[in-house]
Write a protein that holds these residues in place. Structure first.
Motif, short mmCIF file in Angstrom:
data_model
loop_
_atom_site.label_atom_id
_atom_site.label_comp_id
_atom_site.label_asym_id
_atom_site.label_seq_id
_atom_site.Cartn_x
_atom_site.Cartn_y
_atom_site.Cartn_z
N ASN A 35 40.84 33.84 33.61
CA ASN A 35 40.88 34.70 34.80
C ASN A 35 39.55 34.58 35.54
O ASN A 35 38.49 34.75 34.95
CB ASN A 35 41.12 36.15 34.40
N VAL A 36 39.62 34.28 36.83
CA VAL A 36 38.42 34.05 37.63
C VAL A 36 38.42 34.99 38.83
O VAL A 36 39.44 35.13 39.51
CB VAL A 36 38.36 32.58 38.13
N TYR A 37 37.28 35.63 39.06
CA TYR A 37 37.13 36.47 40.25
C TYR A 37 35.67 36.53 40.65
O TYR A 37 34.79 36.73 39.81
CB TYR A 37 37.62 37.90 39.99
N PHE A 38 35.40 36.29 41.94
CA PHE A 38 34.08 36.62 42.49
C PHE A 38 34.23 36.95 43.95
O PHE A 38 35.19 36.53 44.61
CB PHE A 38 33.06 35.50 42.24
N LEU A 39 33.28 37.69 44.46
CA LEU A 39 33.32 38.23 45.81
C LEU A 39 32.02 37.91 46.53
O LEU A 39 30.94 38.05 45.96
CB LEU A 39 33.52 39.75 45.75
N THR A 40 32.12 37.43 47.77
CA THR A 40 30.94 37.22 48.60
C THR A 40 31.05 38.14 49.82
O THR A 40 31.99 38.91 49.95
CB THR A 40 30.84 35.76 49.07
#
Length: 199
Positions: A161-166
């Motif tokens: 599971n991959v998540y990142f926010l910019t």
């Protein structure tokens, strides 16, 4: 097969936890027969189904079963940059059979033959926050794999599971891959088992 994507955001994204799926230690599971109709496109279950997930006490031993096969599904959230971590439902031949939450694993017994596996995030209410619509779209992401099980075989799958926010965008991805026995045993040895009950 993975469904991924990028979109722009104009508001902060609040990531909420997702409940998980029903599983038992491999030696205590209900037998699941080979697929007679579903394909990879039908490997997942009802999208509205939800689970509560708890961790089992201590490590669950994984042993082969005479005349049957064992599937071990391991969740990896090391690149999921938010908390709480997602609950990932696991489907087999069109039915949800359990779920994982955080860095955990589950196992189940299947009969030999052709099967189709699915991993999908459980839908989660967003408490009316601006990110609700975006998060619902995220929860529809899925990944699938096929498996031809042999008697006495033990098969390992890893869900990443991959998540990142910019400031201008976010990335969400779920990806399920088969891993070899040595790698699977190593990954499972460092995680707790998950036990899921359907809501």
């Amino acid at each position: 097969m993975v469904w991924t994507g990028w979109k722009s955001l104009v508001f902060p994204l609040v990531t909420l936890a997702l409940p998980a799926f029903l599983t038992r230690p491999a030696l205590a599971q209900t037998e699941i027969s080979p697929a007679t109709g579903p394909t990879g496109l039908q490997a997942c279950g009802d999208p509205k189904t939800k689970f509560d997930v708890k961790y089992t006490d201590g490590h669950v031993a994984i042993q082969p079963v005479d005349g049957m096969a064992v599937v071990v599904v391991i969740e990896d959230d090391s690149k999921f940059a938010s908390y709480p971590k997602p609950v990932t439902r696991v489907g087999l031949d069109g039915e949800w059979i359990g779920a994982t939450r955080g860095n955990s694993f589950t196992s189940f017994v299947i009969s030999p033959g052709e099967h189709h596996l699915c991993a999908s995030w459980q839908p989660q209410a967003a408490l009316g926050l601006p990110g609700a619509t975006v998060y619902k779209k995220m929860s529809r992401r899925s990944s699938v794999q096929s498996l031809h099980a042999q008697p006495g075989g033990v098969y390992y799958f890893q869900i990443k599971n991959v998540y990142f926010l910019t400031d201008i965008s976010y990335m969400l991805e779920i990806h399920m891959d088969a891993v070899d026995k040595d790698e699977g045993e190593l990954l499972a040895s460092d995680r707790k088992g998950s036990q899921a009950t359907k809501k």
